[in-house]
Design a protein around this motif. Structure first.
Motif, PDB file in Angstrom:
ATOM      1  N   GLU A  42      30.016 -43.255  22.895  1.00  0.00           N
ATOM      2  CA  GLU A  42      30.478 -42.038  23.526  1.00  0.00           C
ATOM      3  C   GLU A  42      29.904 -41.496  24.175  1.00  0.00           C
ATOM      4  N   CYS A  43      28.748 -41.807  24.446  1.00  0.00           N
ATOM      5  CA  CYS A  43      28.166 -40.659  25.273  1.00  0.00           C
ATOM      6  C   CYS A  43      27.073 -42.082  26.332  1.00  0.00           C
ATOM      7  N   SER A  80      24.291 -42.972  25.311  1.00  0.00           N
ATOM      8  CA  SER A  80      22.867 -42.659  25.401  1.00  0.00           C
ATOM      9  C   SER A  80      22.303 -43.630  25.064  1.00  0.00           C
TER      10      SER A  80
HETATM   11 ZN   LIG Z   1      25.985 -40.432  22.389  1.00  0.00          ZN
END
Ligand SMILES: [Zn+2]
Length: 184
Positions: free
Chosen positions: A6-7, A9
């Protein structure tokens, strides 16, 4: 999985979110939860004139061993459609589902097998690339010592026994524990 899809990270942790009962891989930065659930495998036991449709595996693990046609369900299909599709892909046979025959869980590897009884419509004898050979084999021709997975052997043996008795049950369980249910 190393990075959050999603991001991006790398800060992934295992924790039980909210009221959840299981710990889940979770992104500590964006809180995205990555659920991991069992995989469904659908297949058929196809009997035709006292013979059983089996395929010899061309792929790992255990190429050369024999099994019943079965494979992973795809999104967007029913479990019956998956079973019929897998039979066609692995054996070249078109079949029609009759009824459920075995609901077999393998929690050790997070897999669930649903095997159906099916009837043969047409056998073209043109298996896909995952199969060396597909054949209809009588009980005395089945390579009992070279079957891919013990549960497959059990399913075949039970089918042959039940056919002789003239009544088919539905197995529900796993390799350690299970029951054959007969309709009243
Ligand atoms: Zn994330």
């Amino acid at each position: 999985m190393k990075y959050c899809s999603e991001c991006g990270s790398a800060n992934l942790v295992r924790r039980a979110p909210g009221h959840d009962t299981h710990s889940r891989l979770t992104c500590a930065d964006c809180d995205k939860i990555f659920y991991h659930n069992p995989r469904m495998i659908a297949g058929c036991i196809v009997e035709h004139d006292g013979k059983y449709l089996m395929c010899q595996r061309a792929i790992t693990p255990r190429p050369g061993s024999w099994t019943l046609p079965a494979g992973f369900m795809e999104c967007g299909e029913t479990v019956e459609q998956a079973a019929v599709r897998e039979v066609l892909e692995e054996t070249g046979a078109r079949v029609e589902v009759i009824s459920p025959y075995s609901i077999f869980s393998v929690p050790q590897i997070d897999e669930v097998y649903i095997m159906f009884r099916a009837r043969l419509i047409e056998f073209s004898d043109a298996p896909g690339p995952e199969t060396m050979e597909a054949k209809l084999l009588g009980p005395n021709e089945i390579p009992w010592d070279n079957i891919f997975y013990p549960a497959i052997k059990d399913i075949l043996q039970r089918y042959i026994d039940e056919k002789a008795r003239g009544t088919f049950g539905i197995y529900m369980g796993c390799s350690e524990d299970g029951t054959v249910h007969f309709m009243q």
